[in-house]
Design an enzyme around this catalytic site. Structure first.
Site, PDB file in Angstrom:
ATOM      1  N   CYS A 166       5.906   5.074   9.041  1.00 34.63           N
ATOM      2  CA  CYS A 166       6.438   4.270   7.939  1.00 34.63           C
ATOM      3  C   CYS A 166       7.915   4.487   7.627  1.00 34.63           C
ATOM      4  O   CYS A 166       8.701   3.540   7.695  1.00 34.63           O
ATOM      5  CB  CYS A 166       5.596   4.504   6.687  1.00 34.63           C
ATOM      6  SG  CYS A 166       3.972   3.758   6.826  1.00 34.63           S
TER       7      CYS A 166
ATOM      8  N   LYS B  15       7.848  -1.835  -2.298  1.00 33.56           N
ATOM      9  CA  LYS B  15       7.335  -0.939  -1.257  1.00 33.56           C
ATOM     10  C   LYS B  15       8.481  -0.327  -0.438  1.00 33.56           C
ATOM     11  O   LYS B  15       8.542   0.883  -0.215  1.00 33.56           O
ATOM     12  CB  LYS B  15       6.381  -1.725  -0.348  1.00 33.56           C
ATOM     13  CG  LYS B  15       5.944  -1.002   0.893  1.00 33.56           C
ATOM     14  CD  LYS B  15       5.109   0.219   0.597  1.00 33.56           C
ATOM     15  CE  LYS B  15       4.908   1.050   1.850  1.00 33.56           C
ATOM     16  NZ  LYS B  15       4.167   2.278   1.612  1.00 33.56           N
TER      17      LYS B  15
ATOM     18  N   GLU C 264       0.844  -1.194   0.000  1.00 37.48           N
ATOM     19  CA  GLU C 264       0.000   0.000   0.000  1.00 37.48           C
ATOM     20  C   GLU C 264       0.881   1.246   0.000  1.00 37.48           C
ATOM     21  O   GLU C 264       1.822   1.352   0.778  1.00 37.48           O
ATOM     22  CB  GLU C 264      -0.896  -0.022   1.252  1.00 37.48           C
ATOM     23  CG  GLU C 264      -1.847   1.125   1.341  1.00 37.48           C
ATOM     24  CD  GLU C 264      -2.617   1.324   0.025  1.00 37.48           C
ATOM     25  OE1 GLU C 264      -3.290   0.394  -0.436  1.00 37.48           O
ATOM     26  OE2 GLU C 264      -2.514   2.431  -0.558  1.00 37.48           O
TER      27      GLU C 264
ATOM     28  N   GLY D  72      13.805  20.213   5.969  1.00 31.94           N
ATOM     29  CA  GLY D  72      12.969  20.427   7.151  1.00 31.94           C
ATOM     30  C   GLY D  72      13.660  19.875   8.380  1.00 31.94           C
ATOM     31  O   GLY D  72      14.892  19.981   8.516  1.00 31.94           O
TER      32      GLY D  72
HETATM   33  P1  NAD Z   1      -2.012   0.103  12.744  1.00 29.64           P
HETATM   34  O1  NAD Z   1      -1.140  -0.161  13.893  1.00 29.64           O
HETATM   35  O2  NAD Z   1      -2.726   1.433  12.618  1.00 29.64           O
HETATM   36  O3  NAD Z   1      -3.161  -1.019  12.676  1.00 29.64           O
HETATM   37  C1  NAD Z   1      -2.922  -2.384  12.795  1.00 29.64           C
HETATM   38  C2  NAD Z   1      -4.213  -3.043  13.294  1.00 29.64           C
HETATM   39  O4  NAD Z   1      -4.043  -4.464  13.270  1.00 29.64           O
HETATM   40  C3  NAD Z   1      -4.583  -2.688  14.730  1.00 29.64           C
HETATM   41  O5  NAD Z   1      -5.904  -2.207  14.782  1.00 29.64           O
HETATM   42  C4  NAD Z   1      -4.452  -4.030  15.485  1.00 29.64           C
HETATM   43  O6  NAD Z   1      -5.373  -4.160  16.550  1.00 29.64           O
HETATM   44  C5  NAD Z   1      -4.711  -5.023  14.392  1.00 29.64           C
HETATM   45  N1  NAD Z   1      -4.178  -6.360  14.661  1.00 29.64           N
HETATM   46  C6  NAD Z   1      -2.990  -6.716  15.169  1.00 29.64           C
HETATM   47  N2  NAD Z   1      -2.877  -8.068  15.262  1.00 29.64           N
HETATM   48  C7  NAD Z   1      -4.045  -8.566  14.772  1.00 29.64           C
HETATM   49  C8  NAD Z   1      -4.530  -9.890  14.579  1.00 29.64           C
HETATM   50  N3  NAD Z   1      -3.805 -10.948  14.910  1.00 29.64           N
HETATM   51  N4  NAD Z   1      -5.768 -10.046  14.048  1.00 29.64           N
HETATM   52  C9  NAD Z   1      -6.507  -8.959  13.710  1.00 29.64           C
HETATM   53  N5  NAD Z   1      -6.091  -7.684  13.879  1.00 29.64           N
HETATM   54  C10 NAD Z   1      -4.873  -7.498  14.398  1.00 29.64           C
HETATM   55  O7  NAD Z   1      -1.132  -0.146  11.461  1.00 29.64           O
HETATM   56  P2  NAD Z   1      -1.199   0.594  10.033  1.00 29.64           P
HETATM   57  O8  NAD Z   1      -0.601   1.949  10.117  1.00 29.64           O
HETATM   58  O9  NAD Z   1      -2.552   0.418   9.469  1.00 29.64           O
HETATM   59  O10 NAD Z   1      -0.167  -0.281   9.209  1.00 29.64           O
HETATM   60  C11 NAD Z   1      -0.462  -1.615   8.802  1.00 29.64           C
HETATM   61  C12 NAD Z   1       0.592  -2.058   7.814  1.00 29.64           C
HETATM   62  O11 NAD Z   1       0.504  -1.250   6.624  1.00 29.64           O
HETATM   63  C13 NAD Z   1       2.014  -1.916   8.297  1.00 29.64           C
HETATM   64  O12 NAD Z   1       2.793  -2.961   7.778  1.00 29.64           O
HETATM   65  C14 NAD Z   1       2.461  -0.601   7.691  1.00 29.64           C
HETATM   66  O13 NAD Z   1       3.849  -0.557   7.502  1.00 29.64           O
HETATM   67  C15 NAD Z   1       1.753  -0.632   6.359  1.00 29.64           C
HETATM   68  N6  NAD Z   1       1.508   0.697   5.776  1.00 29.64           N
HETATM   69  C16 NAD Z   1       1.119   1.735   6.569  1.00 29.64           C
HETATM   70  C17 NAD Z   1       0.870   2.968   5.984  1.00 29.64           C
HETATM   71  C18 NAD Z   1       0.467   4.151   6.825  1.00 29.64           C
HETATM   72  O14 NAD Z   1       0.507   5.258   6.309  1.00 29.64           O
HETATM   73  N7  NAD Z   1       0.052   3.953   8.067  1.00 29.64           N
HETATM   74  C19 NAD Z   1       1.016   3.140   4.603  1.00 29.64           C
HETATM   75  C20 NAD Z   1       1.376   2.048   3.838  1.00 29.64           C
HETATM   76  C21 NAD Z   1       1.628   0.832   4.436  1.00 29.64           C
END
Ligand code: NAD
Length: 442
Positions: free
Chosen positions: A261, A205, A149, A254
């Site tokens: 991330c 990614k 993503e 900055g």
């Molecule tokens: P986050 O911490 O906001 O959310 C993760 C969620 O997963 C939490 O709600 C948690 O309760 C849940 N979870 C954990 N273990 C679980 C399980 N066993 N079963 C069900 N749910 C479970 O994380 P995020 O920011 O959404 O990031 C998720 C992934 O996407 C990461 O690998 C991150 O690197 C990637 N990513 C994040 C972004 C960003 O901007 N935040 C952008 C691109 C990719």
């Protein structure tokens, strides 16, 4: 299509709501009961433009629902996204325990052929581990794909709805067909779907994030050179960015990158590069440069006011690591504020979205102001961390009269040094010369 999105965090919530919006039946599964309960009542736990409306509409339309019953979510779906966190482990490598826990649950819940997709950012080779975990618990056919993503916090819905590209690492022609159809509504304006093998998608990614982080650290180094040599980084940036081979985005100096991330992905990529016996010194330098840059404002305050800041008060504008988000993970503001507090200073802060997050990180150790102007009364200086739009055109006379001294440390180059000297401020920004306030020149 019937889709499960496991993990209702930043990414999972956006993916789920957007896929529901395009007509799919989406179940969003998470183990956090409080979060799921709130979501089912229409409470979106993150600040992200457009997300609340999208979630509400699709919840009402019955295309989207939230559950803690991950097993049922998987059983009801043909496509399962894994979108749980991959935080850094102690050695900086991505901690895959949540991803593999979900893989195990999927394996146990399998009731037919399914496509499982890692949406989480995971190191090359993870799809193999996910497949092994699932296949250890089922004889049904599973296709394990990688669909990293690229959404940006603050513009996440927009980015998902209108992506620059969709990267699909697929293990079969069947999975390629299904995922192409799933994404068709999002690429109608011409964005490409890039089909590739799974390891290449996994690396893409990290490579993209590491490239962006590299540009930031590179420009911060050039900014420091500009300051030392009496040049202006805004001219250099324009000159460099107008080269079509380079392009103008991500060239703003900055106070360093933060967020959930870049810091963790650069660390994890360094770790993967080492594991594969390749030299990672370019990224080690990117990381070191960023750590230094995050201290810039603190170093400037200390250079101006001394190590002992007892009895001093600082106004802080901006706490989130960037505008349009409430995310404060690895935010440069935390480095400055912790340093100010450790030296005995008082901090009065404002952020348009991140006040609740700030309370979680900093508790009652700082004072929270209802408006940005309220931070200023009696402060020794104003310190700016985030380029929020409402900060860009302030009433400078009001700032000047509220501050004890007209001193501003700007980590985001909001204003022109000439104008600030004209307004009578001692103004330090990044990579541009500070001019003496006009009043003092006489
Ligand atoms: P986050 O911490 O906001 O959310 C993760 C969620 O997963 C939490 O709600 C948690 O309760 C849940 N979870 C954990 N273990 C679980 C399980 N066993 N079963 C069900 N749910 C479970 O994380 P995020 O920011 O959404 O990031 C998720 C992934 O996407 C990461 O690998 C991150 O690197 C990637 N990513 C994040 C972004 C960003 O901007 N935040 C952008 C691109 C990719």
């Amino acid at each position: 299509m019937k889709v499960a999105v496991i993990g209702s965090g930043y990414v999972g919530l956006v993916v789920g709501a957007c896929l529901a919006e395009s007509g799919n039946d989406v179940v969003s599964g998470d183990i956090d009961e409080g979060k799921v309960e709130g979501l089912n009542q229409g409470e979106v736990p993150i600040y992200e433009p457009g997300l609340e409306r999208l979630a509400e509409n699709n919840l009402k339309a019955g295309r989207l629902r939230y559950t803690t019953d991950v097993v049922s979510a998987v059983r009801l779906s043909d496509i399962v996204f894994i979108a749980v966190g991959t935080p850094p482990g102690e050695d900086g490598s991505a901690d895959l325990q949540h991803v593999l826990a979900v893989a195990r649950t999927i394996g146990e819940a399998m009731n037919g052929e399914k496509i499982v997709i890692t949406k989480s950012t995971v190191p090359v080779g993870t799809a193999k581990l996910v497949r092994a975990e699932i296949e250890a618990h089922t004889d049904f056919t599973v296709h394990v794909c990688s669909n990293p993503e690229f959404l940006k916090e603050g513009a996440a819905v927009e980015d998902f709805m209108k992506p620059d590209r969709v990267v699909l690492g697929v293990d079969s022609e069947f999975a390629a067909e299904v995922l192409r159809d799933l994404y068709a509504p999002f690429v109608r304006s011409g964005a490409s779907i890039l089909l590739m093998d799974v390891p290449s998608a996994e690396i893409t990614k990290y490579a993209a994030n590491a490239m962006l982080a590299t540009r930031i650290s590179f420009m911060n180094t050039i900014a420091r050179l500009c300051e030392a040599a009496g040049a202006d980084v805004s001219h250099v940036r324009a000159g460099v960015g107008s080269d079509s081979r380079i392009g103008s985005s991500f060239l703003y100096p900055g106070i360093g990158y933060g967020g959930s991330c870049f810091p963790k992905d650069v660390k994890a990529l360094i770790s993967t590069i080492h594991e594969n016996g390749v030299d990672a010194s370019i990224l080690e330098a990117v990381e070191r440069t960023n750590d230094d840059q995050k201290r810039l404002l603190l170093d400037r305050v200390v250079a101006r006011f001394g190590e002992d800041l007892r009895g001093r008060s600082f106004a802080v504008w901006g706490l989130a690591f960037k505008p349009n988000t409430d995310d404060m993970r690895e935010a440069p503001s935390l480095v400055t504020i912790e340093g100010l507090l450790a030296r005995g200073a008082r901090v009065v802060a404002h952020d348009p979205a991140a006040m609740d997050e700030a309370r979680r990180h900093l508790g009652a150790r700082i004072t929270y102001a209802a408006t940005n102007y309220e931070t200023l009364t009696g402060a020794d200086a104003l310190v700016i961390h985030t380029e929020w739009q409402p900060y860009r055109n302030p009433d400078f006379a009001r700032i000047k009269s509220a501050l004890k001294e007209p001193v501003i440390f700007d980590g985001r180059n909001l204003w022109d040094p000439e104008d600030m000297a004209e307004h009578g401020f001692e103004y330090a920004c990044v990579g541009r010369r500070s001019l003496p306030p006009r009043g003092e020149e006489g």
